[in-house]
Write an enzyme that holds these catalytic residues in place. Structure first.
Site, PDB file in Angstrom:
ATOM      1  N   ASP A   2       0.792  -1.214   0.000  1.00 17.53           N
ATOM      2  CA  ASP A   2       0.000   0.000   0.000  1.00 17.53           C
ATOM      3  C   ASP A   2       0.833   1.277   0.000  1.00 17.53           C
ATOM      4  O   ASP A   2       1.867   1.328   0.650  1.00 17.53           O
ATOM      5  CB  ASP A   2      -0.861   0.007   1.269  1.00 17.53           C
ATOM      6  CG  ASP A   2      -2.314   0.155   0.928  1.00 17.53           C
ATOM      7  OD1 ASP A   2      -2.600   0.612  -0.191  1.00 17.53           O
ATOM      8  OD2 ASP A   2      -3.141  -0.182   1.768  1.00 17.53           O
ATOM      9  N   HIS A  19       3.093   2.729  -8.910  1.00 12.53           N
ATOM     10  CA  HIS A  19       3.053   1.261  -9.019  1.00 12.53           C
ATOM     11  C   HIS A  19       4.357   0.733  -9.627  1.00 12.53           C
ATOM     12  O   HIS A  19       4.833  -0.325  -9.241  1.00 12.53           O
ATOM     13  CB  HIS A  19       1.865   0.810  -9.872  1.00 12.53           C
ATOM     14  CG  HIS A  19       0.536   1.128  -9.232  1.00 12.53           C
ATOM     15  ND1 HIS A  19       0.273   0.873  -7.913  1.00 12.53           N
ATOM     16  CD2 HIS A  19      -0.606   1.666  -9.747  1.00 12.53           C
ATOM     17  CE1 HIS A  19      -0.968   1.251  -7.633  1.00 12.53           C
ATOM     18  NE2 HIS A  19      -1.521   1.738  -8.725  1.00 12.53           N
ATOM     19  N   LEU A 113      12.784 -20.286  -2.010  1.00  9.61           N
ATOM     20  CA  LEU A 113      11.654 -19.454  -1.570  1.00  9.61           C
ATOM     21  C   LEU A 113      10.391 -19.753  -2.385  1.00  9.61           C
ATOM     22  O   LEU A 113      10.439 -19.837  -3.613  1.00  9.61           O
ATOM     23  CB  LEU A 113      12.027 -17.970  -1.750  1.00  9.61           C
ATOM     24  CG  LEU A 113      10.911 -16.953  -1.513  1.00  9.61           C
ATOM     25  CD1 LEU A 113      10.545 -16.862  -0.034  1.00  9.61           C
ATOM     26  CD2 LEU A 113      11.318 -15.565  -2.031  1.00  9.61           C
TER      27      LEU A 113
HETATM   28  C1  FPP Z   1      -1.887  -0.387  -3.351  1.00 11.78           C
HETATM   29  O1  FPP Z   1      -1.469   0.965  -3.255  1.00 11.78           O
HETATM   30  C2  FPP Z   1      -1.168  -1.055  -4.426  1.00 11.78           C
HETATM   31  C3  FPP Z   1      -1.751  -1.753  -5.429  1.00 11.78           C
HETATM   32  C4  FPP Z   1      -3.202  -1.914  -5.566  1.00 11.78           C
HETATM   33  C5  FPP Z   1      -0.940  -2.364  -6.489  1.00 11.78           C
HETATM   34  C6  FPP Z   1       0.333  -3.037  -6.077  1.00 11.78           C
HETATM   35  C7  FPP Z   1       0.998  -3.523  -7.296  1.00 11.78           C
HETATM   36  C8  FPP Z   1       2.284  -3.377  -7.619  1.00 11.78           C
HETATM   37  C9  FPP Z   1       3.312  -2.786  -6.716  1.00 11.78           C
HETATM   38  C10 FPP Z   1       2.659  -3.820  -8.971  1.00 11.78           C
HETATM   39  C11 FPP Z   1       3.746  -4.777  -9.005  1.00 11.78           C
HETATM   40  C12 FPP Z   1       3.348  -6.142  -8.920  1.00 11.78           C
HETATM   41  C13 FPP Z   1       4.253  -7.126  -9.109  1.00 11.78           C
HETATM   42  C14 FPP Z   1       3.882  -8.504  -8.861  1.00 11.78           C
HETATM   43  C15 FPP Z   1       5.611  -6.830  -9.535  1.00 11.78           C
HETATM   44  P1  FPP Z   1      -2.473   2.130  -3.655  1.00 11.78           P
HETATM   45  O2  FPP Z   1      -2.464   2.281  -5.125  1.00 11.78           O
HETATM   46  O3  FPP Z   1      -3.799   1.833  -3.056  1.00 11.78           O
HETATM   47  O4  FPP Z   1      -1.810   3.377  -3.001  1.00 11.78           O
HETATM   48  P2  FPP Z   1      -2.556   4.551  -2.215  1.00 11.78           P
HETATM   49  O5  FPP Z   1      -3.235   3.895  -1.053  1.00 11.78           O
HETATM   50  O6  FPP Z   1      -1.437   5.441  -1.796  1.00 11.78           O
HETATM   51  O7  FPP Z   1      -3.500   5.194  -3.163  1.00 11.78           O
END
Ligand code: FPP
Length: 225
Positions: A2, A19, A113
């Site tokens: 997050d 992301h 892993l």
């Molecule tokens: C949540 O933060 C994050 C996500 C919904 C996406 C996480 C995905 C990645 C990091 C992509 C990479 C994946 C792989 C497997 C390499 P948010 O967008 O809700 O952030 P916020 O709460 O600050 O808005």
């Protein structure tokens, strides 16, 4: 994982920029997990609720997973990491599904892993899909239901055969599970940090592990002498 969106907003950049930085953080965390010989690591990359996000963000997340697998495959194999993608097939394009499962399948023989990538994952749906599977199997074998226990039900989940998580790390100061490993996390320790996911690095990961090492785990019992 997050905080990607907030990390990008702080830099006046679009959410997808966050992301991408989040995907780089995954690399570091997986590296440390290998270095300390962790048995299992599950990263929550896309939830069944994330489809509510704008189409361009959803598309970017789908692409990021595929790009990660393509780019990291040689390194994952060099490091003996076995990747599994856990989640529902609902709403995902069949050719995309085949592609990501084929890529993960190329690590199937590895014995180091175990890296679960929770993608299109929701804990409640996982339990429902497990119940449906059990129901189908019980048609020919009704004892399956009579003999059901919390241990045997675990075999109907995406994480069948894996131990329950010891530690759940939540970044960006959110105090909730957000439908993550609901069944499996019954006795997991939870660690919450204000750090935004793209800033979560090896030092942050070690801090969480050291904090975990100080926890007293009783699993509903009392502390043994
Ligand atoms: C949540 O933060 C994050 C996500 C919904 C996406 C996480 C995905 C990645 C990091 C992509 C990479 C994946 C792989 C497997 C390499 P948010 O967008 O809700 O952030 P916020 O709460 O600050 O808005």
């Amino acid at each position: 994982m997050d905080g990607n969106g907030r990390w990008a907003a702080k830099r006046h950049r679009p959410r997808v920029y966050g992301h991408r930085a989040g995907a780089r953080a995954v690399r570091k965390v997986v590296e440390l997990a290998t270095e300390i010989k962790l048995g299992y690591l599950t990263i929550y990359a896309f939830s069944t609720e994330n489809w509510k996000r704008p189409a361009n963000e959803v598309q970017a997340l789908l692409k990021l997973l595929k790009d990660y697998l393509i780019k990291e495959l040689p390194e994952l194999n060099r490091e003996n990491i076995k990747v599994r993608i856990i989640g529902t097939q609902d709403r995902l394009d069949p050719s995309y599904l085949t592609e990501i499962h084929q890529l993960a399948g190329e690590t199937a023989q590895n014995t180091g892993l175990n890296l679960n990538i929770a993608f299109n994952y929701g804990g409640r749906l996982e339990i429902i899909e497990g119940i449906k599977k059990l129901f189908q199997e019980s048609k020919n074998n009704p004892e399956l239901v009579d003999n059901l226990t919390p241990q045997t039900f675990g075999n109907y989940l995406y994480t069948a055969g894996q131990p329950d998580p010891d530690l759940i790390i939540r970044t960006s100061g959110e105090y909730r599970l957000s439908n993550f490993l609901l069944w499996q996390s019954a006795y997991a320790e939870i660690y919450i940090t204000e750090t935004l996911w793209p800033d979560f690095d090896k030092v942050e990961f070690l801090k969480a592990i050291i904090d975990f090492q100080g926890r007293k785990r009783r699993f509903g019992g009392i502390e043994s002498e």
